[in-house]
Design a protein around this motif. Structure first.
Motif, mmCIF file in Angstrom:
data_model
loop_
_atom_site.group_PDB
_atom_site.id
_atom_site.type_symbol
_atom_site.label_atom_id
_atom_site.label_comp_id
_atom_site.label_asym_id
_atom_site.label_seq_id
_atom_site.Cartn_x
_atom_site.Cartn_y
_atom_site.Cartn_z
ATOM 1 N N PHE A 125 -39.833 -2.494 -5.706
ATOM 2 C CA PHE A 125 -40.675 -2.456 -4.491
ATOM 3 C C PHE A 125 -39.997 -3.223 -3.366
ATOM 4 C CE2 PHE A 125 -41.720 -6.408 -6.520
ATOM 5 C CZ PHE A 125 -42.051 -7.289 -5.495
ATOM 6 N N ASP A 126 -40.474 -2.976 -2.145
ATOM 7 C CA ASP A 126 -40.005 -3.699 -0.965
ATOM 8 C C ASP A 126 -40.920 -4.882 -0.678
ATOM 9 O OD1 ASP A 126 -37.792 -2.213 -0.121
ATOM 10 O OD2 ASP A 126 -39.045 -0.766 0.957
ATOM 11 N N ALA A 127 -40.330 -5.990 -0.262
ATOM 12 C CA ALA A 127 -41.128 -7.088 0.276
ATOM 13 C C ALA A 127 -41.839 -6.599 1.535
ATOM 14 C CB ALA A 127 -40.222 -8.265 0.622
ATOM 15 N N THR A 128 -42.954 -7.245 1.853
ATOM 16 C CA THR A 128 -43.702 -6.856 3.062
ATOM 17 C C THR A 128 -42.826 -6.974 4.308
ATOM 18 O OG1 THR A 128 -45.784 -7.504 2.059
ATOM 19 C CG2 THR A 128 -45.722 -7.416 4.472
ATOM 20 N N VAL A 129 -42.000 -8.026 4.383
ATOM 21 C CA VAL A 129 -41.154 -8.181 5.586
ATOM 22 C C VAL A 129 -40.166 -7.022 5.712
ATOM 23 C CG1 VAL A 129 -41.348 -10.695 5.761
ATOM 24 C CG2 VAL A 129 -39.530 -9.689 4.338
ATOM 25 N N ILE A 130 -39.739 -6.471 4.590
ATOM 26 C CA ILE A 130 -38.817 -5.329 4.633
ATOM 27 C C ILE A 130 -39.543 -4.099 5.189
ATOM 28 C CG2 ILE A 130 -37.414 -3.762 3.217
ATOM 29 C CD1 ILE A 130 -36.275 -6.630 3.524
ATOM 30 N N GLU A 131 -40.750 -3.861 4.688
ATOM 31 C CA GLU A 131 -41.531 -2.724 5.206
ATOM 32 C C GLU A 131 -41.725 -2.862 6.711
ATOM 33 O OE1 GLU A 131 -45.161 -2.961 3.012
ATOM 34 O OE2 GLU A 131 -44.355 -1.953 1.229
ATOM 35 N N ARG A 132 -41.998 -4.081 7.153
ATOM 36 C CA ARG A 132 -42.297 -4.283 8.579
ATOM 37 C C ARG A 132 -41.036 -4.161 9.444
ATOM 38 N NH1 ARG A 132 -47.257 -8.811 8.514
ATOM 39 N NH2 ARG A 132 -48.622 -7.466 7.278
ATOM 40 N N LEU A 133 -39.912 -4.634 8.949
ATOM 41 C CA LEU A 133 -38.668 -4.464 9.720
ATOM 42 C C LEU A 133 -38.314 -2.988 9.831
ATOM 43 C CD1 LEU A 133 -36.234 -7.304 8.532
ATOM 44 C CD2 LEU A 133 -37.461 -7.135 10.699
ATOM 45 N N ARG A 134 -38.478 -2.264 8.736
ATOM 46 C CA ARG A 134 -38.175 -0.831 8.783
ATOM 47 C C ARG A 134 -39.091 -0.126 9.787
ATOM 48 N NH1 ARG A 134 -37.406 -0.258 2.484
ATOM 49 N NH2 ARG A 134 -35.141 -0.384 2.354
ATOM 50 N N ALA A 135 -40.382 -0.494 9.759
ATOM 51 C CA ALA A 135 -41.336 0.135 10.676
ATOM 52 C C ALA A 135 -40.985 -0.167 12.128
ATOM 53 C CB ALA A 135 -42.748 -0.354 10.358
ATOM 54 N N ALA A 136 -40.334 -1.307 12.358
ATOM 55 C CA ALA A 136 -39.955 -1.699 13.723
ATOM 56 C C ALA A 136 -38.641 -1.061 14.147
ATOM 57 C CB ALA A 136 -39.853 -3.228 13.822
ATOM 58 N N GLY A 137 -38.013 -0.315 13.259
ATOM 59 C CA GLY A 137 -36.793 0.407 13.630
ATOM 60 C C GLY A 137 -35.499 -0.301 13.282
ATOM 61 N N ALA A 138 -35.578 -1.406 12.540
ATOM 62 C CA ALA A 138 -34.352 -2.130 12.200
ATOM 63 C C ALA A 138 -33.559 -1.380 11.124
ATOM 64 C CB ALA A 138 -34.692 -3.527 11.698
ATOM 65 N N ILE A 139 -32.256 -1.550 11.195
ATOM 66 C CA ILE A 139 -31.361 -0.995 10.166
ATOM 67 C C ILE A 139 -30.969 -2.157 9.263
ATOM 68 C CG2 ILE A 139 -29.142 0.130 9.746
ATOM 69 C CD1 ILE A 139 -29.376 1.171 12.701
ATOM 70 N N LEU A 140 -31.262 -2.033 7.988
ATOM 71 C CA LEU A 140 -31.020 -3.143 7.052
ATOM 72 C C LEU A 140 -29.698 -2.877 6.338
ATOM 73 C CD1 LEU A 140 -34.694 -3.432 5.764
ATOM 74 C CD2 LEU A 140 -33.629 -4.435 7.798
ATOM 75 N N LEU A 141 -28.715 -3.710 6.638
ATOM 76 C CA LEU A 141 -27.340 -3.355 6.271
ATOM 77 C C LEU A 141 -26.860 -3.980 4.966
ATOM 78 C CD1 LEU A 141 -24.909 -1.743 7.177
ATOM 79 C CD2 LEU A 141 -24.131 -3.693 8.506
ATOM 80 N N GLY A 142 -27.469 -5.078 4.542
ATOM 81 C CA GLY A 142 -26.959 -5.678 3.314
ATOM 82 C C GLY A 142 -27.723 -6.917 2.915
ATOM 83 N N LYS A 143 -27.423 -7.382 1.703
ATOM 84 C CA LYS A 143 -28.064 -8.573 1.145
ATOM 85 C C LYS A 143 -27.079 -9.730 1.220
ATOM 86 C CE LYS A 143 -31.664 -8.189 -0.533
ATOM 87 N NZ LYS A 143 -32.208 -7.734 -1.820
ATOM 88 N N THR A 144 -27.551 -10.877 1.681
ATOM 89 C CA THR A 144 -26.639 -11.998 1.925
ATOM 90 C C THR A 144 -26.676 -13.057 0.830
ATOM 91 O OG1 THR A 144 -28.314 -13.039 3.322
ATOM 92 C CG2 THR A 144 -26.628 -11.704 4.422
ATOM 93 N N ASN A 145 -25.537 -13.689 0.698
ATOM 94 C CA ASN A 145 -25.300 -14.718 -0.303
ATOM 95 C C ASN A 145 -26.139 -15.969 -0.009
ATOM 96 O OD1 ASN A 145 -24.068 -16.118 -2.387
ATOM 97 N ND2 ASN A 145 -21.970 -15.766 -1.659
ATOM 98 N N LEU A 146 -26.428 -16.730 -1.024
ATOM 99 C CA LEU A 146 -27.293 -17.908 -0.901
ATOM 100 C C LEU A 146 -27.023 -18.862 -2.055
ATOM 101 C CD1 LEU A 146 -30.779 -17.158 -2.380
ATOM 102 C CD2 LEU A 146 -29.042 -15.383 -2.325
ATOM 103 N N ASP A 147 -27.492 -20.080 -1.911
ATOM 104 C CA ASP A 147 -27.526 -20.960 -3.082
ATOM 105 C C ASP A 147 -28.504 -20.363 -4.089
ATOM 106 O OD1 ASP A 147 -25.872 -23.352 -2.504
ATOM 107 O OD2 ASP A 147 -27.216 -23.589 -0.800
ATOM 108 N N GLU A 148 -28.144 -20.424 -5.346
ATOM 109 C CA GLU A 148 -28.929 -19.767 -6.399
ATOM 110 C C GLU A 148 -30.421 -20.097 -6.284
ATOM 111 O OE1 GLU A 148 -27.658 -20.784 -10.345
ATOM 112 O OE2 GLU A 148 -29.022 -19.361 -11.293
ATOM 113 N N PHE A 149 -31.223 -19.054 -6.245
ATOM 114 C CA PHE A 149 -32.675 -19.174 -6.099
ATOM 115 C C PHE A 149 -33.072 -20.033 -4.895
ATOM 116 C CE2 PHE A 149 -32.633 -17.682 -10.524
ATOM 117 C CZ PHE A 149 -33.577 -16.668 -10.432
#
Lengths: 489, 110
Positions: free
Chosen positions: A109-133
């Motif tokens: 499933f998509d997080a709510t923020v993902i659904e909302r960014l898509r609805a706003a017309g954003a192009i989601l290009l990739g997942k970014t690195n982070l400190d674990e969890f």
């Protein structure tokens, strides 16, 4: 790789690029190809990305181009390119949290923020690195190598949203989403010379954010300007039935009236935030920002936040306690890593081997700490006491905001430190000394780039930190936009 | 202190036995070296956390979450659920329509 400046630049921000797309100066498809080309050139060095979602992005861009061609309505973020911290679930690609535990996890499933960014017309290009969890302040605790700061690749980008900050700073994307439990958006924003905004707890849905500290976590944007942060915030904020802790308060159009008039601003400077423990250059950058505000007519007042240092102690009880509970779900049964089975082994053994293999050092450390402070015999001395101090910290903010509209201080005590500095855990945690209390009290806070300091021959960005009362995002962003404008002159 | 059942950690930090007990509770399998490292780290962190013990919190109500928000109750009606095949596709081990796990009960049963 050298960034030219760390000052805000609204001529090159997300909203400028949305305008370029909407007005037909560039297609969304060209924008995606340009971004992929930039990433191909830079990411082998900075390691900001996990998975790129190139086909998904191309498909979205094609739809946006067709929508524009037809003359149909385009969303407020149409044609913008946004990266997503890899602890936010998307139904394409993997959601790894930079952990071996979730190396092959694909969210259904998509997080709510993902659904909302898509609805706003954003192009989601990739997942970014982070400190674990999302546990860390350097983006070194990553299962697949550290992120490097685009301003100085021998230094950390901060963390835990270090990949998001580096991707924005290196101009791989227009903006990114991060998550902030104790400073994880604002500290990397400061280290990388971007804007980083943590909204009030409850403003942005956490549905689909892999939980770390449930009473502290909040999703927010990293961007090139304050107005971008406001636009993304407005797109993702608001009540969500899937997260019962989201507020039903209306989300205002934050910059409808433009930046605040500095002459009408009362800016509080916490005495405890400007001190000799800070890097001298950090204090100079802060002083410069205060001088600019004063010269523009702002009322500057000194305020006291005496529990500043105790905030780190409070945080490192509450956050690990919540993490130890949240991370019990990773047991190797329903999803994620499972240790190889051993004949005759029972379920408890499988849990323990799975978790020991799947989690890295820092995550194991925090799970142990959290379990310890919640265990019989220590609960009151640590956890209950920390929750009591939490209330004192909130009361301290309430008193401060009787004297001022916003608080201003440094985001971090130092600029970015070298990769591999091998700080002990407590020293690492003290990076968050000026940011954790915003999460503890649940108030909105934002870091904006405010200058550069010289450190070992490198010019490193420094951020200043603005905080405002709960749910006063519109005031906070208007004040930040005013300061951004003063610093750009 | 607000409760007689709870004492701060000894100034020397948690013992190895306490770390081992905590690891068991946390479902982590640490060897002796891992236990020693954890003891060193937790001792340093708890020393910093001890800053809190000097504060007067008598009568202060604990604050488990920011603001006075309360959970909203949802209507008691079925909502969307994931399909069984999706759930099974995420599981590391499957047997038929079930997620496979090791034997749960001991030799003697229960």
């Amino acid at each position: 790789m050298k960034m030219t400046d760390s000052k805000p630049d609204s001529s090159n921000d997300l909203l400028a690029r949305v305008d370029d797309f909407k007005s037909g100066r560039i297609s969304a498809t060209e924008r995606v190809e340009n971004a992929l080309s930039t990433i191909a050139g830079l990411d082998p060095t900075i390691n900001a990305f996990h998975d790129l979602l190139a086909e998904e992005a191309r498909s979205t861009a094609k739809e946006l181009d067709a929508t524009r061609e037809r003359g149909d309505d385009l969303g407020p973020l149409a044609g913008s390119i946004i990266a997503i911290k890899d602890n936010i679930c998307m139904n394409v690609g993997r959601t790894t949290c930079s952990s071996r535990m979730l190396e092959e996890y694909r969210s259904p499933f998509d997080a709510t923020v993902i659904e909302r960014l898509r609805a706003a017309g954003a192009i989601l290009l990739g997942k970014t690195n982070l400190d674990e969890f999302a546990m860390g302040s350097s983006s070194e605790h990553c299962a697949w190598g550290p992120v490097r700061n685009p301003h100085a690749t021998d230094r950390v980008p901060g963390g835990s949203s270090g990949g998001s900050a580096a991707a924005v700073a290196a101009d791989c994307v227009d903006a990114a989403l991060g998550s902030d439990t104790g400073g994880s958006i604002r500290q990397p924003a400061a280290f990388c010379g971007t804007v980083g905004f943590k909204p009030t707890y409850g403003r942005v849905s956490r549905h689909g954010l892999v939980a770390f500290g449930s009473s502290l976590d909040q999703i927010g944007p990293l961007s090139r300007s304050v107005r971008d942060a406001a636009a993304i915030y407005e797109a993702i904020a608001g009540l969500d039935p899937a997260d019962s802790t989201t507020s039903d308060l209306e989300v205002a159009n934050c910059l409808a009236s433009g930046p605040a008039d500095p002459a009408r601003l009362r800016v509080g400077i916490p005495r405890e935030h400007r001190n000799d423990r800070n890097h001298a250059g950090v204090n100079e950058v802060l002083d410069h920002a205060v001088d600019r505000l004063r010269a523009a007519g702002a009322t500057i007042v000194d305020v006291d936040l005496p529990l500043t240092r105790q905030g780190v102690s409070t945080y490192y009880v509450i956050a690990p306690a919540e993490a130890s509970s949240n991370l019990t779900r990773f047991d190797g049964i329903r999803y994620g890593h499972r240790a190889e089975s051993v004949p005759g082994e029972g379920l408890e053994d499988l849990y323990a081997r799975t978790r020991t293999e799947g989690f890295g050092d820092e995550v194991r450390r925090r799970i142990l700490l959290g379990t310890y402070v919640l265990s019989a015999g220590y609960y009151d001395a640590y956890y209950k006491r920390a929750l009591q101090v939490r209330r004192l910290i909130k009361q301290e903010y309430d008193s401060a905001f009787e004297q001022c509209d916003v608080l201003l201080g440094p985001t971090t005590p130092t600029p970015a430190f070298p990769i591999g500095a091998d700080l002990d855990p407590v020293s690492m945690y003290l990076n968050d000394v000026y940011t954790v209390n915003s999460n503890i009290a649940g108030i909105p806070a934002l870091s904006i780039p405010a200058g550069l300091v010289d450190e070992d021959g490198e010019k490193l960005p420094v951020g200043v930190h603005l905080q405002a009362p709960a749910f006063a995002e519109a005031d906070l962003l208007a004040a930040a936009a005013a300061l951004e404008s003063l610093l750009a002159d | 202190m607000t409760s007689s059942d709870s004492q701060p950690t000894d100034p020397g930090g948690p013992s190895i036995e306490e770390i081992a007990r905590t690891a068991t509770l946390a479902r982590l399998a640490l060897d002796q070296e891992g236990l020693e490292a954890a003891r060193t780290d937790l001792t340093a962190i708890l020393e910093h956390v001890a800053l809190l013990s000097s504060l007067d919190v008598e009568g202060v109500e604990p604050m488990p979450r920011p603001h006075d928000i309360v959970n909203r109750l949802a209507d008691d009606v079925p909502g969307p659920v994931l399909d069984r095949s999706v759930i099974l596709s995420l599981a590391p081990a499957v047997e038929g329509d079930f997620i496979a796990v090791p034997k749960v009960l001991g030799e003697g049963g229960a």
